[in-house]
Write a protein that holds these residues in place. Structure first.
Motif, PDB file in Angstrom:
ATOM      1  N   THR A  84       0.810  -1.223   0.000  1.00 25.95           N
ATOM      2  CA  THR A  84       0.000   0.000   0.000  1.00 25.95           C
ATOM      3  C   THR A  84       0.844   1.274   0.000  1.00 25.95           C
ATOM      4  O   THR A  84       0.355   2.333  -0.361  1.00 25.95           O
ATOM      5  CB  THR A  84      -0.929   0.048   1.229  1.00 25.95           C
ATOM      6  OG1 THR A  84      -0.136   0.212   2.422  1.00 25.95           O
ATOM      7  CG2 THR A  84      -1.752  -1.229   1.333  1.00 25.95           C
ATOM      8  N   ALA A  86       1.759   2.795   2.645  1.00 27.49           N
ATOM      9  CA  ALA A  86       1.570   3.465   3.937  1.00 27.49           C
ATOM     10  C   ALA A  86       2.810   3.226   4.789  1.00 27.49           C
ATOM     11  O   ALA A  86       3.351   2.117   4.817  1.00 27.49           O
ATOM     12  CB  ALA A  86       0.329   2.930   4.634  1.00 27.49           C
ATOM     13  N   THR A 105       1.029  -2.041  11.895  1.00 29.37           N
ATOM     14  CA  THR A 105       0.165  -1.044  11.249  1.00 29.37           C
ATOM     15  C   THR A 105      -0.904  -1.757  10.437  1.00 29.37           C
ATOM     16  O   THR A 105      -0.673  -2.831   9.889  1.00 29.37           O
ATOM     17  CB  THR A 105       0.968  -0.114  10.315  1.00 29.37           C
ATOM     18  OG1 THR A 105       1.529  -0.887   9.235  1.00 29.37           O
ATOM     19  CG2 THR A 105       2.080   0.600  11.065  1.00 29.37           C
ATOM     20  N   PHE A 107      -4.003  -0.856   7.467  1.00 32.84           N
ATOM     21  CA  PHE A 107      -4.543   0.150   6.554  1.00 32.84           C
ATOM     22  C   PHE A 107      -5.766  -0.415   5.865  1.00 32.84           C
ATOM     23  O   PHE A 107      -5.687  -1.399   5.128  1.00 32.84           O
ATOM     24  CB  PHE A 107      -3.496   0.554   5.517  1.00 32.84           C
ATOM     25  CG  PHE A 107      -3.945   1.672   4.603  1.00 32.84           C
ATOM     26  CD1 PHE A 107      -4.319   2.903   5.128  1.00 32.84           C
ATOM     27  CD2 PHE A 107      -3.987   1.490   3.234  1.00 32.84           C
ATOM     28  CE1 PHE A 107      -4.720   3.935   4.307  1.00 32.84           C
ATOM     29  CE2 PHE A 107      -4.394   2.524   2.399  1.00 32.84           C
ATOM     30  CZ  PHE A 107      -4.753   3.750   2.931  1.00 32.84           C
ATOM     31  N   THR A 109      -8.660   0.539   3.284  1.00 33.39           N
ATOM     32  CA  THR A 109      -8.801   1.549   2.246  1.00 33.39           C
ATOM     33  C   THR A 109     -10.225   2.029   2.076  1.00 33.39           C
ATOM     34  O   THR A 109     -11.174   1.254   2.068  1.00 33.39           O
ATOM     35  CB  THR A 109      -8.297   1.009   0.895  1.00 33.39           C
ATOM     36  OG1 THR A 109      -9.046  -0.171   0.561  1.00 33.39           O
ATOM     37  CG2 THR A 109      -6.835   0.652   0.961  1.00 33.39           C
ATOM     38  N   TYR A 122      -5.718   4.431   8.932  1.00 31.84           N
ATOM     39  CA  TYR A 122      -4.384   3.905   9.186  1.00 31.84           C
ATOM     40  C   TYR A 122      -4.187   3.812  10.697  1.00 31.84           C
ATOM     41  O   TYR A 122      -4.291   4.814  11.402  1.00 31.84           O
ATOM     42  CB  TYR A 122      -3.339   4.835   8.576  1.00 31.84           C
ATOM     43  CG  TYR A 122      -1.911   4.334   8.625  1.00 31.84           C
ATOM     44  CD1 TYR A 122      -1.582   3.081   8.108  1.00 31.84           C
ATOM     45  CD2 TYR A 122      -0.897   5.122   9.162  1.00 31.84           C
ATOM     46  CE1 TYR A 122      -0.280   2.625   8.130  1.00 31.84           C
ATOM     47  CE2 TYR A 122       0.419   4.666   9.187  1.00 31.84           C
ATOM     48  CZ  TYR A 122       0.721   3.415   8.659  1.00 31.84           C
ATOM     49  OH  TYR A 122       2.025   2.972   8.673  1.00 31.84           O
ATOM     50  N   ILE A 148       0.028   8.348   4.418  1.00 27.36           N
ATOM     51  CA  ILE A 148      -1.157   7.579   4.037  1.00 27.36           C
ATOM     52  C   ILE A 148      -1.429   7.803   2.549  1.00 27.36           C
ATOM     53  O   ILE A 148      -1.546   8.954   2.110  1.00 27.36           O
ATOM     54  CB  ILE A 148      -2.408   8.006   4.820  1.00 27.36           C
ATOM     55  CG1 ILE A 148      -2.162   7.970   6.326  1.00 27.36           C
ATOM     56  CG2 ILE A 148      -3.580   7.107   4.456  1.00 27.36           C
ATOM     57  CD1 ILE A 148      -3.362   8.410   7.139  1.00 27.36           C
ATOM     58  N   ASP A 196      -6.295   5.817  15.635  1.00 25.43           N
ATOM     59  CA  ASP A 196      -6.625   5.502  14.246  1.00 25.43           C
ATOM     60  C   ASP A 196      -6.714   6.797  13.465  1.00 25.43           C
ATOM     61  O   ASP A 196      -7.499   7.682  13.797  1.00 25.43           O
ATOM     62  CB  ASP A 196      -7.962   4.757  14.155  1.00 25.43           C
ATOM     63  CG  ASP A 196      -7.922   3.437  14.905  1.00 25.43           C
ATOM     64  OD1 ASP A 196      -6.875   2.765  14.827  1.00 25.43           O
ATOM     65  OD2 ASP A 196      -8.906   3.092  15.550  1.00 25.43           O
ATOM     66  N   SER A 198      -6.902   9.142   9.739  1.00 22.91           N
ATOM     67  CA  SER A 198      -7.469   9.188   8.396  1.00 22.91           C
ATOM     68  C   SER A 198      -7.150  10.541   7.796  1.00 22.91           C
ATOM     69  O   SER A 198      -6.725  11.468   8.483  1.00 22.91           O
ATOM     70  CB  SER A 198      -8.987   8.983   8.438  1.00 22.91           C
ATOM     71  OG  SER A 198      -9.526   8.971   7.137  1.00 22.91           O
TER      72      SER A 198
END
Length: 237
Positions: A84, A86, A105, A107, A109, A122, A148, A196, A198
């Motif tokens: 990804t 990230a 981690t 992620f 989507t 994330y 991200i 968390d 975003s």
């Protein structure tokens, strides 16, 4: 192994199933719960890992879990997802009582919330090696930075404050647009705490500016206005 992939696929399907069927708060709660379960999977993948080894990664559907065991003296190396893009770089302010630390981690989507274009969620989870409990991280003097993947219109970083039940950005700073190691568009953020995260941009729907309305639009010389007036006159006669 097949078992983590099956579980990850189920968690990813759970997040996808929440789209369009719940309000944004419920959707985020679903994604957050999936993130917690995913962190447990990522930690389990490190049961026999040595510090500094290549990251372990498992993904299925719209969910990717990346984990790595680090020496507490080498936390600056951070962690990047190969699939990804990230990534997270830890802070020099972090100090743990053990020699090894597990960094996980997740992620997920594009959990699309009404009225927003989102970069996905994330999650960054730090545990003492072999522990099932996440370490609490807050008020860092040197922030943690993370990237991200995000579409071009995303221009902010936010996190879900579970206490206030709303998005917040305290302790969080949007640095700017960037790209992942694979060249995909992304956002760069810094944070003094872990939760968390975003990225999002508010999209105004059905907005009308002053320029869209003028006297000529309502003039009898406007054919559309003349027809509407004629129909109205027929109705009241």
């Amino acid at each position: 192994s097949a078992l983590p992939i099956e579980i990850v696929g189920t968690l990813g399907n759970l997040i996808t199933a929440s789209k369009g069927r719940q309000n944004s708060t419920d959707q985020l709660h679903t994604a957050t719960a999936a993130g917690r379960a995913s962190a447990n999977i990522g930690s389990a993948l490190l049961s026999a890992a040595l510090p500094g080894e290549r990251p372990s990664e498992v993904g299925s559907g719209n969910l990717t879990i990346t984990s790595r065991r680090l020496s507490s003296r080498g936390l600056a190396s951070g962690l990047q997802s190969l699939s990804t893009g990230a990534a997270v770089n830890l802070s020099s302010s972090l100090n743990f009582s053990t020699s090894n630390v597990d960094l996980v981690t997740t992620f997920s989507t594009d959990p699309t919330f009404p009225g927003n274009t989102s970069a996905g969620i994330y999650s960054i989870d730090i545990r003492l090696a072999g522990s099932t409990n996440s370490e609490s991280v807050s008020n860092l003097s040197n922030p943690i930075s993370f990237v991200i993947p995000a579409p071009e219109e995303v221009n902010s970083c936010v996190y879900w404050n579970s206490t206030l039940q709303k998005y917040a950005n305290d302790g969080l700073r949007f640095i700017g647009r960037t790209t992942t190691a694979t060249g995909d568009p992304a956002i760069l953020c810094e944070t003094t705490h872990l939760t968390d995260f975003s990225g999002e941009v508010q999209i105004n729907v059905n907005t009308i500016s002053a320029e869209d309305i003028n006297a000529k639009s309502f003039s009898i010389t406007n054919p559309v206005m003349a027809i509407c007036l004629g129909i109205f006159m027929l109705y009241i006669v």
